[in-house]
Design a protein around this motif. Structure first.
Motif, PDB file in Angstrom:
ATOM      1  N   HIS A 170       0.868  -1.184   0.000  1.00 31.23           N
ATOM      2  CA  HIS A 170       0.000   0.000   0.000  1.00 31.23           C
ATOM      3  C   HIS A 170       0.900   1.228   0.000  1.00 31.23           C
TER       4      HIS A 170
ATOM      5  N   ASP B 135       0.921   4.006   2.756  1.00 31.75           N
ATOM      6  CA  ASP B 135       1.216   3.634   4.135  1.00 31.75           C
ATOM      7  C   ASP B 135       2.720   3.344   4.241  1.00 31.75           C
TER       8      ASP B 135
ATOM      9  N   ARG C 124       4.389   2.111   6.599  1.00 31.13           N
ATOM     10  CA  ARG C 124       4.677   0.813   7.216  1.00 31.13           C
ATOM     11  C   ARG C 124       4.687  -0.303   6.187  1.00 31.13           C
ATOM     12  N   SER C 125       3.927  -0.158   5.124  1.00 27.06           N
ATOM     13  CA  SER C 125       3.893  -1.166   4.073  1.00 27.06           C
ATOM     14  C   SER C 125       5.240  -1.259   3.366  1.00 27.06           C
TER      15      SER C 125
END
Length: 309
Positions: free
Chosen positions: A168, A171, A173-174
């Motif tokens: 993603h 995001d 964190r992705s």
């Protein structure tokens, strides 16, 4: 005096051929026949022959022009297209041996991304498809694997591998999750990450989402994978842009007074739709500027090269 009909019977018809296969031009009188006719009949027949000759010249001129146009515009282009199609088919049938290198392609479940992923697989790279839709990625992986299976290769028969990692771009964190999975693949296959194609992008969504996906997504993923890219002897980062950047008037708008010091300028961007695609244009200009900064900074410490596409 001879009548016109009687005079025509004593004329020796001469056949004139402008080119092989042409129609005969009849009733062109010889000089000897004309001398036997009255002056009025000679004048009439001479004018008739001139009209026939002029019409013939015009007809063949038009025919020649149309033939050349047909050959140059239609026939030649059809041959060129058939040749290019045959070359493309041969290229997609012939692949290079697996090269123990990994290529990561974002937005690879359709359009440009899927074509890039297929091409890299045929170049011998182990390809990692990074996208949101796992079902679409599975279809692309199946198509690539089938094509690799039916391909011709001058070397080891074992084809490159194709993987999927959910990604993603909006995001951060992705990006870290992708880096972790790519590292695992690198260890499992004893391969090095040498290609990163930042292709994922959106258009016509909210202004905030457009900046997150088209700009921050590539930035986060590039830095998350930079350590793995540096392990390769020669690596490349490809940032896919757009000619829309020519319409951009700036990258950061006047955001006014944020609601607090913890609010980033991206979160302060409006969530309204980017109807005029102005934010899309700015995101593409910004990704080009990001590439310029990387090209200025990376050569001082690594062999990673950055290009815009």
């Amino acid at each position: 005096a001879f009548s016109f009909v009687a005079a025509s019977k004593v004329i020796n018809a001469r056949c004139v051929r402008s080119r092989p296969g042409s129609r005969r031009l009849k009733d062109r009188p010889s000089l000897l026949s004309l001398s036997l006719l009255p002056t009025s009949a000679q004048t009439a027949l001479t004018k008739t022959g001139a009209m026939v000759n002029n019409a013939s010249i015009l007809r063949w001129a038009v025919y020649g022009i149309l033939t050349e146009l047909f050959h140059n515009i239609i026939v030649r282009n059809v041959r060129r297209f058939a040749k290019s199609e045959a070359q493309a088919a041969a290229q997609f049938k012939l692949r290079q041996p697996a090269r123990s290198e990994i290529a990561v392609v974002t937005g690879s479940t359709g359009g440009i991304g899927s074509c890039i992923a297929r091409l890299l697989a045929f170049k011998g790279y182990d390809v990692v498809l990074c996208a949101r839709d796992e079902n679409a990625a599975n279809r692309i992986m199946a198509d690539i694997r089938l094509a690799l299976k039916d391909s011709l290769v001058d070397g080891p028969i074992e084809p490159p591998s194709v993987y999927f990692v959910e990604y993603h771009a909006d995001d951060e964190r992705s990006a870290l999750q992708v880096a972790s999975r790519v590292k695992e693949i690198s260890i499992e296959t004893n391969s090095k990450l040498s290609v990163l194609v930042n292709n994922a992008g959106i258009m016509g969504h909210s202004k905030q989402a457009t900046i997150k996906v088209n700009l921050l997504g590539p930035v986060f993923l590039t830095f998350a994978l930079l350590a793995l890219l540096e392990e390769s002897e020669r690596a490349v980062v490809v940032n896919v842009g757009s000619s829309a950047h020519l319409r951009a008037t700036g990258v950061v708008e006047d955001l006014g007074d944020p609601s607090g010091p913890s609010v980033s300028w991206v979160d302060a961007l409006p969530t309204t739709a980017d109807e005029d695609l102005s934010t899309y244009a700015k995101s593409k200009l910004a990704i080009m500027q990001f590439s310029m900064l990387l090209r200025h900074w990376l050569p001082t410490r690594t062999h990673v090269h950055v290009v815009d596409a």
